[in-house]
Scaffold this motif. Structure first.
Motif, PDB file in Angstrom:
ATOM      1  N   GLY A 502       0.845  -1.059   0.160  1.00 54.59           N
ATOM      2  CA  GLY A 502       0.004   0.438   0.357  1.00 54.59           C
ATOM      3  C   GLY A 502       0.669   1.168  -0.272  1.00 54.59           C
ATOM      4  O   GLY A 502       2.238   1.247  -0.378  1.00 54.59           O
ATOM      5  N   SER A 503       0.440   2.022   0.323  1.00 56.16           N
ATOM      6  CA  SER A 503       0.755   3.402   0.452  1.00 56.16           C
ATOM      7  C   SER A 503       0.754   5.003   1.206  1.00 56.16           C
ATOM      8  O   SER A 503      -0.728   4.757   2.204  1.00 56.16           O
ATOM      9  CB  SER A 503       0.472   4.466  -0.832  1.00 56.16           C
ATOM     10  N   ALA A 556       2.164   9.360  -7.459  1.00 53.42           N
ATOM     11  CA  ALA A 556       3.179  11.087  -7.373  1.00 53.42           C
ATOM     12  C   ALA A 556       2.395  11.043  -6.403  1.00 53.42           C
ATOM     13  O   ALA A 556       2.323  13.120  -5.191  1.00 53.42           O
ATOM     14  CB  ALA A 556       3.302  12.355  -8.083  1.00 53.42           C
ATOM     15  N   THR A 557       1.099  10.349  -5.862  1.00 49.86           N
ATOM     16  CA  THR A 557       0.591  11.562  -5.288  1.00 49.86           C
ATOM     17  C   THR A 557       0.748  10.637  -3.347  1.00 49.86           C
ATOM     18  O   THR A 557      -0.482  11.223  -2.335  1.00 49.86           O
ATOM     19  CB  THR A 557      -1.256  10.522  -5.007  1.00 49.86           C
ATOM     20  N   GLN A 558       1.428   9.791  -3.355  1.00 46.34           N
ATOM     21  CA  GLN A 558       1.672   9.593  -1.947  1.00 46.34           C
ATOM     22  C   GLN A 558       3.429   9.497  -1.492  1.00 46.34           C
ATOM     23  O   GLN A 558       4.450   9.501  -2.818  1.00 46.34           O
ATOM     24  CB  GLN A 558       1.772   8.027  -1.633  1.00 46.34           C
ATOM     25  N   HIS A 559       3.802   9.447  -0.380  1.00 48.17           N
ATOM     26  CA  HIS A 559       5.447   9.859  -0.202  1.00 48.17           C
ATOM     27  C   HIS A 559       6.248   8.670  -0.232  1.00 48.17           C
ATOM     28  O   HIS A 559       7.261   8.086  -0.735  1.00 48.17           O
ATOM     29  CB  HIS A 559       5.578  10.360   1.336  1.00 48.17           C
ATOM     30  N   LEU A 560       5.661   7.247  -0.474  1.00 48.35           N
ATOM     31  CA  LEU A 560       5.632   5.663  -0.049  1.00 48.35           C
ATOM     32  C   LEU A 560       4.691   4.883  -0.173  1.00 48.35           C
ATOM     33  O   LEU A 560       3.635   5.301   0.150  1.00 48.35           O
ATOM     34  CB  LEU A 560       5.977   5.465   1.736  1.00 48.35           C
ATOM     35  N   TRP A 561       5.259   4.388  -1.012  1.00 55.08           N
ATOM     36  CA  TRP A 561       4.495   2.854  -1.283  1.00 55.08           C
ATOM     37  C   TRP A 561       6.092   1.681  -1.073  1.00 55.08           C
ATOM     38  O   TRP A 561       7.211   1.516  -0.748  1.00 55.08           O
ATOM     39  CB  TRP A 561       4.751   2.734  -2.984  1.00 55.08           C
ATOM     40  N   VAL A 562       4.989   0.942  -0.389  1.00 59.27           N
ATOM     41  CA  VAL A 562       5.638  -0.191  -0.327  1.00 59.27           C
ATOM     42  C   VAL A 562       4.734  -1.741  -1.072  1.00 59.27           C
ATOM     43  O   VAL A 562       3.530  -2.269  -1.297  1.00 59.27           O
ATOM     44  CB  VAL A 562       5.840  -0.872   1.422  1.00 59.27           C
ATOM     45  N   ALA A 591      -1.825  -3.769  -5.867  1.00 54.23           N
ATOM     46  CA  ALA A 591      -3.129  -4.824  -6.547  1.00 54.23           C
ATOM     47  C   ALA A 591      -3.184  -5.779  -6.282  1.00 54.23           C
ATOM     48  O   ALA A 591      -3.580  -7.220  -5.599  1.00 54.23           O
ATOM     49  CB  ALA A 591      -3.753  -3.988  -7.377  1.00 54.23           C
ATOM     50  N   GLU A 592      -2.424  -5.639  -6.470  1.00 45.46           N
ATOM     51  CA  GLU A 592      -0.922  -7.380  -6.538  1.00 45.46           C
ATOM     52  C   GLU A 592      -1.131  -8.363  -5.642  1.00 45.46           C
ATOM     53  O   GLU A 592      -0.713  -9.599  -5.059  1.00 45.46           O
ATOM     54  CB  GLU A 592       0.074  -8.126  -7.468  1.00 45.46           C
ATOM     55  N   GLY A 593      -0.856  -7.457  -4.715  1.00 50.09           N
ATOM     56  CA  GLY A 593      -1.007  -8.025  -2.962  1.00 50.09           C
ATOM     57  C   GLY A 593       0.674  -8.926  -2.550  1.00 50.09           C
ATOM     58  O   GLY A 593       1.445  -8.317  -3.519  1.00 50.09           O
ATOM     59  N   VAL A 602      10.125  -3.798  -1.849  1.00 54.13           N
ATOM     60  CA  VAL A 602      10.560  -2.674  -3.078  1.00 54.13           C
ATOM     61  C   VAL A 602      10.151  -1.251  -1.710  1.00 54.13           C
ATOM     62  O   VAL A 602       8.987  -1.494  -1.598  1.00 54.13           O
ATOM     63  CB  VAL A 602      10.620  -3.197  -4.362  1.00 54.13           C
ATOM     64  N   VAL A 603      10.318  -0.272  -1.791  1.00 59.44           N
ATOM     65  CA  VAL A 603      10.137   0.808  -1.256  1.00 59.44           C
ATOM     66  C   VAL A 603      10.679   1.791  -1.657  1.00 59.44           C
ATOM     67  O   VAL A 603      11.402   1.495  -3.189  1.00 59.44           O
ATOM     68  CB  VAL A 603      10.714   1.445  -0.199  1.00 59.44           C
ATOM     69  N   TRP A 604       9.037   2.668  -3.072  1.00 57.99           N
ATOM     70  CA  TRP A 604       9.550   3.320  -3.576  1.00 57.99           C
ATOM     71  C   TRP A 604       8.354   4.371  -2.693  1.00 57.99           C
ATOM     72  O   TRP A 604       8.462   5.043  -2.202  1.00 57.99           O
ATOM     73  CB  TRP A 604       8.006   3.428  -4.586  1.00 57.99           C
ATOM     74  N   HIS A 605       9.789   6.015  -2.973  1.00 59.32           N
ATOM     75  CA  HIS A 605       9.155   6.847  -2.588  1.00 59.32           C
ATOM     76  C   HIS A 605       9.322   8.447  -3.402  1.00 59.32           C
ATOM     77  O   HIS A 605       9.881   8.121  -4.327  1.00 59.32           O
ATOM     78  CB  HIS A 605      10.358   6.952  -1.916  1.00 59.32           C
TER      79      HIS A 605
END
Length: 693
Positions: A502-503, A556-562, A591-593, A602-605
């Motif tokens: 999630g984010s 670009a709508t959230q600072h963190l995604w995991v 959505a793939e979980g 993976v961390v996305w920032h």
């Protein structure tokens, strides 16, 4: 002092031959990919290569690989037949020799069906759009109606059109075009926008599909030049700063592998992402401990807040539509890089699938970075201190009017920093002088720069002491005055485990950070070893959730995604965000979980700038900075820099007794303001191929 022409401009010729599965593509491999596709009958006369990527091997295969084993390289090429618009994806498996190369797969992409999507633009398409527009009778009439002549001098700017679901746009390879007309050859063209005129070009059909002439205002009559002849004599008040490393740099390079103090990593490069750092680890005694498996900045979006027809559609995806790596600069000593430099060349596939080289695309050097640590003892005289130093690995990309620097910094204390540097020329329109616009500011007489954002997304495949990682959100907590806080001074912090993909948003008021830690490794205090992601937590995407750019650039709508690690998930807006309807990339990955609590993740920032332009940004913009830190938290048992030698000059050091300590005051460094390795930009050698936008 070493010969500057040699030591300060070292380049590693070993990178022309791959020796490791993670090495960047070589010219020979790029040629072999094209040859394999040609031999398989997959190429036609009009087939072009909008994108080519080396596919990283799965982690398990990489861990099992040993020097001398086959490299097992797989290369994905996007193929575009320019006469029909047919798009295919082909994967070529490279063998131990060219005779063993084979096309592993090839498939058509349904770009004419929802949710659509188009490959990145070719360099040759910029010239094509210029020809189409200038030959169009409607465009010539619109220019003449404004009293504009010398149309051959016009800068026709071909741009990604966005995606709005309109029938004359979807499922076809399109570009929009704006026009700038400088009064004299050699003038800065970005100073002279032809306001209100925008053309929609069918690139495959080679025709203007639609012309919109929204309104007419005079082209600004200003001087936007910044060359020496325009600026005049340069100031003479600044005294020289010299950077010398008489014994050469402290790092060593073997092919793509770099060793610097405790750090170990590999340097990679791709036409889409640009610079990639692989297998970043920390040498802790006899053990090499993993920190980040793969680090890159694979996407950025530049959405504009202007509602005019001329610019309401602008939302550049500089990696996904134009390629950051393909537009990299060839860097120059003294202009871009200072000190004892090591350069890496970049070898990429051109439009026809043949290799071209950007010399000196990556610059690596060391910088003084002020005080590392310091303390004066209670006797008031004895002082201990050390100077900080960092290793800089960087490149610059120029995408039309903007220039972007991508800088990774490694520090002696185990910290990692990333910094994006935005400079170049702001993209302007025109209006009557003195007009007040809600969505733009007047930065020169009659010249208006729209509000816009530059939001980057870093992909951090974290492997903190292995692949079994977790993410905790850590917030500061106020404790109400009462039995648990009788004097009102207490505060604490709270940890919340991210248990599902999630984010999250950052929150500076709560000092919010995210800790990525090992589910199995413990430090000397019995606690998990961790790295802390420290965000700037600036504004996220300002566009409305119902907008098309929100759907295409949801990252670009959230600072963190995991997300759970999957080998083929590299791009936060998807593989083909150009003219895509949205929903690809991170929303689909989430959505793939998948397990993100104690597993491979993976961390996305997302981070970046919101630009309300100002007159000081004209005619060329001083650098704006944005980025983030990764700092060790319990990854090490104590300060790892206690053994750093005293730094000084001519024997002066920072550890002294009895007064008289100047901490190397005769040196050339300065605290807190490191020498920037890049101060400008140059096109790559030979003919410049610049994505205009």
């Amino acid at each position: 002092m070493p010969d500057a022409t040699h030591t300060h401009g070292a380049r590693d010729s070993h990178l022309t031959e791959a020796a490791h599965p993670l090495d960047a593509l070589t010219p020979g491999e790029i040629g072999r990919v094209r040859a394999a596709l040609e031999a398989a009958g997959a190429l036609r006369d009009d087939t072009r290569f909008p994108m080519q990527l080396l596919l990283d091997p799965p982690k398990a295969a990489l861990a099992a690989w040993a020097p001398g084993d086959p490299l097992g390289r797989r290369v994905l090429s996007t193929l575009l037949d320019t006469s029909t618009g047919l798009v295919r994806e082909a994967v070529v498996a490279l063998g131990t020799s060219a005779s063993e190369d084979r096309v592993a797969s090839i498939e058509d992409l349904p770009t004419g069906e929802a949710p659509y999507g188009q490959p990145q633009y070719l360099f040759e398409e910029y010239e094509l759009v210029d020809e189409i527009v200038k030959a169009d009778r409607g465009w010539r009439a619109a220019m003449a109606s404004r009293g504009l002549d010398h149309m051959d001098r016009a800068l026709v700017v071909p741009l990604a059109p966005g995606q709005f679901g309109e029938a004359d746009e979807v499922g076809r390879r399109m570009m929009r075009s704006l026009t700038f007309l400088p009064p004299h050859a050699g003038d800065n063209p970005w100073s002279f926008p032809v306001e209100g005129l925008v053309l929609l070009v069918d690139v495959t059909g080679r025709k203007v599909e639609k012309l919109v002439d929204e309104r007419q205002v005079p082209v600004p009559d200003i001087d936007g030049n910044y060359d020496d002849a325009s600026v005049g004599a340069r100031r003479t008040s600044l005294k020289p700063i010299e950077i010398t490393m008489p014994e050469g740099p402290s790092f060593t390079v073997d092919g793509s592998h770099v060793t610097w103090e405790q750090w170990r990593f590999r340097v990679g490069f791709s036409m889409r992402e640009g610079l990639v750092l692989h297998e970043l680890g920390w040498q802790d005694g006899e053990e090499l401990r993993s920190v980040v498996h793969r680090a890159s900045v694979p996407e950025m979006v530049v959405p504009y807040g202007d509602t005019s027809e001329t610019r309401r559609w602008i939302s550049y995806f500089d990696a996904g539509e134009y390629h950051l790596g393909k537009n990299a600069n060839s860097l120059a000593l003294g202009c871009d890089c200072l000190g004892a430099i090591h350069y890496f060349d970049a070898h990429l596939a051109g439009d026809t699938g043949e290799a071209f080289t950007i010399p000196r695309a990556i610059c690596m050097h060391e910088e003084d970075f002020g005080i590392l640590w310091k303390h004066r003892e209670l006797d008031g005289e004895t002082t201990h201190g050390r100077r900080s130093r960092r290793l800089v690995i960087s490149y610059f990309a120029t995408v039309g009017n903007y220039d972007y620097g991508f800088f990774w910094y490694l520090y002696l204390d185990g910290s990692i920093q990333f910094e994006a540097k935005a400079t170049g020329i702001v993209f302007c329109g025109a209006d009557l002088p003195g007009t007040v616009q809600r969505h733009a500011t007047e930065i020169a007489t009659g010249l208006f720069a729209p509000v816009h954002q530059h939001i980057f997304c870093a992909r951090l495949d974290m492997d903190v002491d292995g692949t079994d990682n977790y993410v905790d959100q850590v917030d500061l907590v106020r404790i109400p005055m009462g039995p648990e806080n009788p004097w009102g001074n207490a505060f604490g912090h709270r940890r919340d485990r991210v248990t599902e993909a999630g984010s999250r948003l950052g929150d500076g008021a709560l000092g919010r950070t995210w800790h990525i830690g090992s589910a199995s490794r413990r430090n000397g205090l019995g606690r998990p070893t961790e790295y802390q992601l420290i965000p700037e937590a600036r504004a996220t995407l300002m566009a409305d959730p119902a907008s098309t750019v929100h759907a295409r650039g949801t990252f670009a709508t959230q600072h963190l995604w995991v997300t759970a690690h999957r080998d083929d998930e590299t791009f936060p807006a998807g593989r083909y965000p150009n003219q895509h309807a949205g929903g690809d990339g991170l929303p689909a990955f989430v959505a793939e979980g998948g397990d993100v609590d104690g597993d491979d993740l993976v961390v996305w920032h997302s981070f970046g700038l919101t630009h309300i332009p100002r007159p000081e940004d004209w005619p060329i913009m001083p650098v704006d900075y944005s980025g983030f830190w990764l700092k060790p938290v319990g990854f090490l048992d104590r300060n790892p820099t206690l053994d750093v030698p005293e730094a000084g000059h001519d024997g002066d050091g920072c550890g002294c007794e009895g007064g008289g300590c100047d901490c190397g005051g005769h040196g050339h460094g300065h605290d807190g303001a490191a020498h920037d390795g890049h101060d400008g930009h140059h096109g790559h050698d030979g003919e410049d191929h610049v994505a205009i936008r």
